[in-house]
Design an enzyme around this catalytic site. Structure first.
Site, PDB file in Angstrom:
ATOM      1  N   ASP A  36       0.864  -1.177   0.000  1.00  0.00           N
ATOM      2  CA  ASP A  36       0.000   0.000   0.000  1.00  0.00           C
ATOM      3  C   ASP A  36       0.901   1.228   0.000  1.00  0.00           C
ATOM      4  O   ASP A  36       2.111   1.123   0.257  1.00  0.00           O
ATOM      5  CB  ASP A  36      -0.923   0.017   1.229  1.00  0.00           C
ATOM      6  CG  ASP A  36      -0.144   0.023   2.535  1.00  0.00           C
ATOM      7  OD1 ASP A  36       0.833  -0.754   2.644  1.00  0.00           O
ATOM      8  OD2 ASP A  36      -0.493   0.802   3.436  1.00  0.00           O
ATOM      9  N   GLU A  60       0.020  -0.750   5.859  1.00  0.00           N
ATOM     10  CA  GLU A  60       1.143  -0.193   6.613  1.00  0.00           C
ATOM     11  C   GLU A  60       1.006   1.319   6.774  1.00  0.00           C
ATOM     12  O   GLU A  60       1.240   1.866   7.856  1.00  0.00           O
ATOM     13  CB  GLU A  60       2.473  -0.540   5.932  1.00  0.00           C
ATOM     14  CG  GLU A  60       3.696  -0.409   6.841  1.00  0.00           C
ATOM     15  CD  GLU A  60       4.321   0.988   6.857  1.00  0.00           C
ATOM     16  OE1 GLU A  60       5.161   1.227   7.733  1.00  0.00           O
ATOM     17  OE2 GLU A  60       3.984   1.845   6.005  1.00  0.00           O
TER      18      GLU A  60
END
Lengths: 515, 515
Positions: free
Chosen positions: A129, A194
């Site tokens: 991500d 994250e």
């Protein structure tokens, strides 16, 4: 306790790669040459893969883009499957947004490739991500179209963290393509949250520590940067972060400074005095005892500092800071890495807008944090801060109420640079880049290293491949073609190095200390 | 220079009221009795008028209600015309809102009634706009329906300021109804933007000081409150307000406390030290020289304090404050009225939200203000503050940039309680309420008194009729029936008293001093 891999152990595909001669240490040079040549020849393919990944707007911060994160997780899973890995996409359920909406969490990918109990098992952690990015934020190119300019590959996620994840995969892929057996078992843990706080990860690690992680020897994280633009680095420590709220409450409502100014003990006056008592103008923390447990600098570590490549002027220019508290490289790095620091962030409850409001705020909360280092104990730090503030407050004879709390406490992390793991990484770097890495720490707190170490009780290495100017989280994030390709090589060289560690990895003590 | 009344002087209606015997001081008692009886008998009419005015939602703060302010101005103008006054509604043009929209300003009403050069001329200032009010804010009754409960008239504007404006008008009306000649010339200045900063008023006063105000002897403002719930008061002073911004700037961007904490001079640390240097824990301002020009308390003024009705416990309870800095009534009032105070309001540019953000803010602006008293000079105060802050800052050896500014400076105001005007008001109060008023000051800054005095160079009296618990600007604002009706009487009695001042009003020196 859920154990996602329990069933898979019986069905996973066994790797049956031919074991080539030439895996011994003495002849690794020729093998390396073959590997590096392959990587150089396939640069375009590796960059094409990165372009494909960067094109997915897998921004985990904005809920509206969650489906793109999901798509990215599927892409990453396919990529691992193409390597021959067994992949389990673990569903983590959903989370609730502040507006009450429920959003599905992206799965965490647990992958494994190779299961020979004779081989060391290395687990690679990465995330696919990204932080938000919009062209109009000041990007010179479309953030989701990987664009090469002057040897740099610009695009969101190029360095944080899609590039390093792919570099690791490319390295494994190279061995497969060349039909080289790798006497290393691989595990992968790839997440998609994250940048939004790794929601659900900690719980998964707890659930998997006796399963997925049981046979892991160490964990590699490649999610930070070198200290220099040119010189490679290995990271062996991060500071912790103890965040404090200090609240001073007077009455139950804000008062008018005309009708009450001069006759009351203003809560904000008390708070300002409390905050002013924390650090002297030289940057030294004034809280009694706070330095007592700070690990003394060893001669060995001091030597590491001498060779570190760090340009003070450049750091100053990049930050807009005119003058640091210290003038030498060593002093600056020591104060960022080995000594605690205290920063004041702001005040909640006071007037904060432009203009003027002649209010006496009723309740104000000062926010500050201490970046603590080994071997400062969080609970001791908390007690020292509380005692100090209570002491300063009591001298003011204020009728206001004082409340001190520590809403967040993250521990520091430090690894042993003499661990065979670090030595292996160092040799790989020397092989690929022709020079020894800087052994660096990070002044900020990277909870992921600490999190993996604390829960799994495995040793962790932070092995960055991005340069200092990569612009993580910023506009015009990039990875240079050089760093991406040499990073692929360095991971491949690292596989060869760790394959030599058979037996050595279990000899050292548990990595978990009180810090 | 515009002079709105120039032409009107030739066309205004001359008042030709019969001059009754009984205006001499010796027989005023019988006259007063007649007047007071009339007022008592017409209570319902006066309350009906107030109900009609309160019903107009003349909220000057919310642009959407501007038309109601306009309607209110027209009502007030008709009311004055019905008294026989000449009325000029002065168009002030328009003003621009932050969103770019232009809104018409309500006119300012300039009215006059009587022009005998032998008589003193008293100018009454009032405003008929109100603060916002909504039932759901916590009102027990509809804020725009004047509602009597237990002798209190609840409604927005009942005390601030529609009630007092009508009380003055009622008093004039009583003389007219009784066909009593009043040897006083009246002028009226009624505005509709007071709650929104009196936009346009200052310019109008400048334009009219040689015209409308040329023959005015003094100005009466009845827009504040008594200090007590029961005991009447006259206000003879207000503190000034010098607002300061102290800005500390480091680099050009906020920095991460992990990557920079411990190696830079944090701007917020500097600011906290600067703010902490201003006041000691006893409330004493630490800026050298700041008390040098503070007027010494005279024996005469000290005596005024002894009889003042002021309930410390009630003041504490109303404010939620547990303990004041001083325990005696005299000390508290002295520190609110006669000594300067310094309050810190907040910080702009730092983290101010709930939660945690481990930022090192690049530029922070501390906001504080000093309520100054006679004879502190604003420019001297500014210089003292700057010098003190620069001195404290220089000792920190900080590379950051310091900037001190005073974006707003309002002077204090003080009147002479021995002025015949105050004596006349005191006698009127004694006649109506049977006791001497408290002579009070206000710790806050009421720019209107100072504004009128500075520009017109006329003496000003603040003559409140609302009690301490009237709830100006708050929910459930009220004026008691008692205060409204006795307030009408006290103004009527005041007219009689000032009519006796012929000749005395020009004897005292100009009211303008350096404060």
């Amino acid at each position: 306790m859920l154990c996602y891999f329990r069933g898979l152990y019986t069905v996973h595909l066994t790797l049956e790669l031919p074991f080539k001669e030439g895996m011994s240490s003495s002849s690794s040079s020729a093998l390396e040459t073959e590997i590096f040549q392959y990587i150089d020849l396939h640069q375009s393919d590796f960059i094409k893969d990165l372009k494909e990944w960067v094109a997915v707007e897998s921004d985990s911060v904005q809920p509206v883009l969650r489906k793109e994160v999901m798509r990215m997780m599927a892409l990453a899973a396919s990529k691992l499957e193409a390597l021959g890995a067994t992949v389990n996409s673990v569903n983590l359920g959903s989370h609730q947004l502040p507006d009450g909406q429920h959003l599905p969490l992206p799965p965490v990918i647990l992958g494994e490739l190779g299961k020979d109990p004779q081989n060391p098992t290395v687990c690679f952690y990465g995330h696919v991500d990204v932080q938000p990015a919009r062209r109009e934020d000041g990007w010179k190119t479309d953030p989701y179209t990987l664009t090469e300019i002057d040897g740099n590959l610009y695009g969101r996620g190029s360095t944080d963290n899609k590039g390093p994840v792919l570099a690791w995969i490319n390295a494994v892929e190279t061995f497969r393509a060349l039909k080289l057996a790798i006497p290393v078992n691989f595990k992968f843990i790839i997440e998609g949250m994250e940048e939004a706080g790794s929601l659900g990860l900690e719980k998964l690690l707890e659930e998997e520590k006796q399963c997925f992680f049981s046979d892991v020897d160490f964990i590699v994280i490649s999610d930070n940067l070198w200290l220099s633009k040119k010189k490679p680095a290995l990271t062996y420590g991060t500071r912790g972060n103890a965040c404090f709220f200090v609240e001073v409450e007077g009455g139950d409502k804000d008062l008018h400074s005309g009708t009450f100014g001069g006759i009351i003990h203003e809560p904000l006056m008390d708070l300002v005095a409390l905050l002013d008592s924390l650090v002297d103008p030289t940057g030294h923390i004034q809280i009694p005892g706070i330095y007592d447990s700070v690990a003394a600098l060893t001669e060995e570590e001091r030597k590491l500092y001498e060779s570190i490549e760090y340009d003070i002027e450049e750091h100053k220019n990049n930050s807009g800071v005119k003058k640091f508290l210290y003038s030498s490289k060593e002093e600056i790095l020591l104060h960022l890495w080995c000594y605690p620091s205290l920063s004041i962030h702001g005040i909640e409850g006071a007037f904060h807008e432009p203009g003027i409001k002649t209010v006496i705020p009723a309740k104000v909360i000062g926010k500050f944090s201490i970046r603590q280092v080994p071997y400062m104990d969080l609970s001791v730090v908390k007690q020292q801060v509380e005692e100090h503030l209570k002491n300063v407050f009591s001298k003011r004879n204020s009728p206001n109420k004082l409340k001190v709390s520590m809403p967040l406490g993250a521990k520091p992390w430090v690894a042993d640079v003499n661990d065979p793991l670090y030595k292996a990484a160092r040799r790989a770097i020397k092989t690929v880049f022709g020079e020894d890495p800087d052994f660096i720490r990070d002044g900020s707190t990277i909870p992921i290293a600490r999190l993996f170490q604390s829960i799994t009780q495995k040793r962790v290495i932070m092995f960055p491949i991005g340069a200092a100017d990569a612009g993580e989280h910023s506009q015009n994030e990039k990875i240079s073609r050089h760093n991406y390709i040499e990073g692929t090589k360095v991971f491949a060289a690292f596989f060869l190095e760790i394959s030599k560690l058979r037996g050595q990895l279990h000899e050292t003590s548990s990595p978990e200390t009180n810090n």
